[in-house]
Design a protein around this motif. Sequence first.
Motif, PDB file in Angstrom:
ATOM      1  N   GLY A  67       0.872  -1.171  -0.035  1.00 37.45           N
ATOM      2  CA  GLY A  67       0.070  -0.017   0.024  1.00 37.45           C
ATOM      3  C   GLY A  67       0.680   1.214  -0.048  1.00 37.45           C
ATOM      4  N   ASN A  68       2.064   1.163  -0.307  1.00 34.19           N
ATOM      5  CA  ASN A  68       3.080   2.257  -0.314  1.00 34.19           C
ATOM      6  C   ASN A  68       4.382   1.844  -1.195  1.00 34.19           C
ATOM      7  N   THR A  69       5.020   3.077  -1.298  1.00 35.28           N
ATOM      8  CA  THR A  69       6.398   2.634  -2.147  1.00 35.28           C
ATOM      9  C   THR A  69       7.632   3.219  -1.294  1.00 35.28           C
ATOM     10  N   ASP A  70       7.364   3.579   0.137  1.00 31.94           N
ATOM     11  CA  ASP A  70       8.458   3.785   1.022  1.00 31.94           C
ATOM     12  C   ASP A  70       9.396   2.625   1.302  1.00 31.94           C
ATOM     13  N   ARG A  71      10.645   2.859   0.523  1.00 33.45           N
ATOM     14  CA  ARG A  71      11.433   1.755   0.653  1.00 33.45           C
ATOM     15  C   ARG A  71      11.784   1.375   2.248  1.00 33.45           C
ATOM     16  N   THR A  72      11.833   2.345   2.958  1.00 38.08           N
ATOM     17  CA  THR A  72      12.272   2.096   4.320  1.00 38.08           C
ATOM     18  C   THR A  72      11.250   1.048   5.199  1.00 38.08           C
TER      19      THR A  72
END
Length: 233
Positions: A60-65
């Motif tokens: 649901g996101n593309t935040d690699r962290t």
Amino acid sequence: MVNLFQDKTPMKFPLLYFMLLTFGTCLGQSSQMDLKTYFSESEIMDLNLITDFFQSEFCGNTDRTKFGSCITSSLPKLNDWEYKYLRKKISWKKQKKLYSKISDSTFNKIWAICNSTFLVSKPKYEHKMICFSQNPVILSFVKALGKSNRFLGNYAEKLEIVGGFNNINDISISLVDHSEEWNLKDRNIQIFLAIQYLTQNDMLKRDRKVGRLEKRYTRELSKKSKKTVPNNG
């Protein structure tokens, strides 16, 4: 896992249905391996496009962290031979659109489309499925990645000998039992996992009849296993 398929001769497939497997990192990002040894800049961009798509669908996101925490929290739900959670999370329609954005060069280096036979159905069912291109450059790359991860080292050996991809349940088990070897902050590992799960989704949904046959076979195995469990009551 029981091998339900018999792979035959690989063949080229239209760009719309391209799929690929490999590991990488975004341009300008530091890495223990130089991806330019194996891929062009445009191919590396493709790898990141695929991983961002997977994370967007699955997490649901593309935040690699947040990639690692997403995978770790999902592992109990992924321990399912019918892949119900994976089927639900990743849109096949969107995945096909993703394929149209991937270059021919990337696909041809990684993938082919094989003729295959679903062995346990009556009659046997012949169909097409995504498979490994058997490109020696990719084998070299996977072996290099496997130097710091025993599972990936064994994976590279099987890829070379068998010529097929591992089941994602095997990967999930390794992520649980040997979590210390999986650096989920490493972009190379993120791309590897993204491609594995997208590959499985492709295998499940490319031919709907194959998906139905797999579900039926899994249910039959489950029923048989319950009947063989001794009743100690």
